[in-house]
Write a protein that holds these residues in place. Structure first.
Motif, mmCIF file in Angstrom:
data_model
loop_
_atom_site.group_PDB
_atom_site.id
_atom_site.type_symbol
_atom_site.label_atom_id
_atom_site.label_comp_id
_atom_site.label_asym_id
_atom_site.label_seq_id
_atom_site.Cartn_x
_atom_site.Cartn_y
_atom_site.Cartn_z
ATOM 1 N N ILE A 177 0.846 -1.193 0.000
ATOM 2 C CA ILE A 177 0.000 0.000 0.000
ATOM 3 C C ILE A 177 0.881 1.243 0.000
ATOM 4 O O ILE A 177 1.755 1.387 0.867
ATOM 5 N N PRO A 178 0.685 2.157 -0.933
ATOM 6 C CA PRO A 178 1.476 3.396 -0.934
ATOM 7 C C PRO A 178 1.171 4.217 0.307
ATOM 8 O O PRO A 178 0.009 4.418 0.667
ATOM 9 N N GLN A 179 2.225 4.701 0.946
ATOM 10 C CA GLN A 179 2.067 5.486 2.167
ATOM 11 C C GLN A 179 2.207 6.986 1.919
ATOM 12 O O GLN A 179 1.814 7.798 2.766
ATOM 13 N N SER A 180 2.738 7.348 0.764
ATOM 14 C CA SER A 180 2.929 8.752 0.420
ATOM 15 C C SER A 180 2.745 8.910 -1.081
ATOM 16 O O SER A 180 2.855 7.926 -1.832
ATOM 17 N N PRO A 181 2.491 10.127 -1.549
ATOM 18 C CA PRO A 181 2.368 10.330 -2.998
ATOM 19 C C PRO A 181 3.593 9.866 -3.764
ATOM 20 O O PRO A 181 3.473 9.369 -4.889
ATOM 21 N N GLU A 182 4.749 10.011 -3.163
ATOM 22 C CA GLU A 182 5.980 9.598 -3.847
ATOM 23 C C GLU A 182 6.005 8.095 -4.103
ATOM 24 O O GLU A 182 6.617 7.630 -5.078
ATOM 25 N N ASP A 183 5.335 7.329 -3.251
ATOM 26 C CA ASP A 183 5.318 5.871 -3.424
ATOM 27 C C ASP A 183 4.596 5.440 -4.699
ATOM 28 O O ASP A 183 4.795 4.311 -5.173
ATOM 29 N N LEU A 184 3.759 6.310 -5.239
ATOM 30 C CA LEU A 184 3.006 5.947 -6.445
ATOM 31 C C LEU A 184 3.916 5.689 -7.638
ATOM 32 O O LEU A 184 3.528 5.002 -8.588
ATOM 33 N N ARG A 185 5.121 6.229 -7.611
ATOM 34 C CA ARG A 185 6.057 5.989 -8.710
ATOM 35 C C ARG A 185 6.428 4.514 -8.827
ATOM 36 O O ARG A 185 6.884 4.063 -9.880
ATOM 37 N N ASN A 186 6.240 3.779 -7.743
ATOM 38 C CA ASN A 186 6.598 2.362 -7.729
ATOM 39 C C ASN A 186 5.400 1.461 -8.017
ATOM 40 O O ASN A 186 5.491 0.244 -7.821
ATOM 41 N N HIS A 187 4.292 2.063 -8.479
ATOM 42 C CA HIS A 187 3.080 1.279 -8.724
ATOM 43 C C HIS A 187 2.661 1.382 -10.189
ATOM 44 O O HIS A 187 3.016 2.334 -10.894
ATOM 45 N N ASN A 188 1.902 0.358 -10.610
ATOM 46 C CA ASN A 188 1.343 0.365 -11.961
ATOM 47 C C ASN A 188 0.083 1.234 -11.933
ATOM 48 O O ASN A 188 -0.977 0.811 -11.449
ATOM 49 N N CYS A 189 0.189 2.450 -12.446
ATOM 50 C CA CYS A 189 -0.909 3.409 -12.373
ATOM 51 C C CYS A 189 -1.729 3.375 -13.659
ATOM 52 O O CYS A 189 -1.193 3.441 -14.764
ATOM 53 N N LEU A 190 -3.033 3.287 -13.479
ATOM 54 C CA LEU A 190 -3.997 3.263 -14.578
ATOM 55 C C LEU A 190 -4.514 4.682 -14.742
ATOM 56 O O LEU A 190 -5.182 5.219 -13.855
ATOM 57 N N VAL A 191 -4.222 5.288 -15.871
ATOM 58 C CA VAL A 191 -4.316 6.744 -16.000
ATOM 59 C C VAL A 191 -5.494 7.145 -16.876
ATOM 60 O O VAL A 191 -5.706 6.581 -17.965
ATOM 61 N N TYR A 192 -6.250 8.148 -16.397
ATOM 62 C CA TYR A 192 -7.363 8.713 -17.160
ATOM 63 C C TYR A 192 -6.822 9.772 -18.119
ATOM 64 O O TYR A 192 -6.233 10.773 -17.702
ATOM 65 N N ALA A 193 -7.038 9.559 -19.406
ATOM 66 C CA ALA A 193 -6.380 10.382 -20.423
ATOM 67 C C ALA A 193 -6.927 11.794 -20.524
ATOM 68 O O ALA A 193 -6.226 12.695 -20.984
#
Length: 306
Positions: A177-193
């Motif tokens: 589970i990401p604990q900070s916004p910076e942790d999102l860089r290590n996740h597969n993010c599904l992005v709304y275009a």
């Protein structure tokens, strides 16, 4: 005096049997009536009435013109009555444009309630995440989420639309589970275009400090429903409207993360083209939707924390 008025005067003269009777019925002088008939005959280049001191009669051309004129005036009256009905009562086809996720999740369940209240209104719903051209598409009202561009359209604020970052519990068990916004860089993010700067997710902490996470992942889509389905399957983590995942989070199918941050909050407006003489069907729909959104809080943030 316009051409239609001259025709109406002619019909009144024939139906009343004299210029004087028509003048009295229409509140005009006999001279005005006479001039209108003269204009009409001059324009048609034919005599419509034979006038003597004792009686008035139609010529052959006048009889034919009278029948068509009476029919035409009846159609004009019917058209005016139809417009009057639309002006005074919510009725007719209401063409609505809305983002697909909002239409499916929020709007569709309400349409039955709205039409039970306004049975003379038929809904024509156009679902499109891109901003539709109201004039070209003959759209009565559009629902738009996000900041509006300057335009000639009229906008009514309905609510603020909160967003959430979410994913499937199975995904977080595997990836953490990401604990900070910076942790999102290590996740597969599904992005709304369709977001401005879709790869930059902006989160605000409790102190009001903004954090920008530059995200990347295996999916970019212009439809929030598709991203929700991908997240449900465990593919990754996504940022989307809170209303879209509220039930899934409540049942545990999805999990909201980074809930100590405000992920995104943007206004939701109803926009339309009329500045004056707003049709009752449009006013009724916008008022109904605004009342529902304000009373239910459906557009607000998720109540759960990670």
């Amino acid at each position: 005096m316009d051409r239609l008025s001259d025709v109406a005067i002619f019909v009144q003269v024939v139906e009343r049997g004299s210029l004087s009777a028509a003048a009295e019925a229409m509140g005009m002088s006999r001279g005005v009536i006479s001039k209108a008939l003269a204009r009409l005959e001059a324009r048609l280049q034919t005599r419509l009435l034979q006038r003597t001191t004792r009686r008035l009669s139609l010529t052959e051309a006048g009889a034919a013109f009278f029948e068509k004129s009476r029919e035409g005036l009846a159609l004009v009256d019917a058209a005016e009555q139809a417009v009057s009905a639309l002006r005074d009562e919510a009725r007719g086809t209401l063409r609505v444009s809305a983002p697909a996720s909002f239409a499916v999740t929020v709007l569709a369940p309400l349409l039955g309630v709205f039409q039970a209240r306004y049975p003379a209104v038929q809904i024509d719903l156009d679902m499109d995440d891109r901003y539709a051209d109201l004039v070209a598409g003959r759209i009565d009202v559009a629902i738009r989420i996000g900041m509006l561009e300057d335009s000639s359209l009229v906008a009514r604020w309905l609510a603020n639309c909160a967003h959430a970052i979410y994913g499937a519990p199975s995904y977080f068990r595997e990836r953490g589970i990401p604990q900070s916004p910076e942790d999102l860089r290590n996740h597969n993010c599904l992005v709304y275009a369709n977001y401005d700067g879709p790869h930059d997710w902006v989160l605000t902490d409790a102190a009001g400090h903004r954090h920008i996470a530059h995200v990347a992942g295996s999916m970019l889509a212009n439809n929030s429903l598709v991203l929700r389905e991908a997240a449900r399957s465990g593919l990754g983590v996504s940022l989307g409207p809170a209303y879209l995942v509220r039930d899934d989070v409540a049942t545990g199918r999805l999990q909201a993360v980074l809930t100590d941050y405000t992920a995104r909050e943007v206004p939701l407006h109803a926009v339309f083209t009329q500045r004056v003489h707003l049709l009752p069907k449009v006013r009724a729909f916008v008022d109904f939707l605004g009342d529902h959104l304000s009373s239910t809080g459906v557009m607000g943030p998720l109540p759960l924390t990670a």
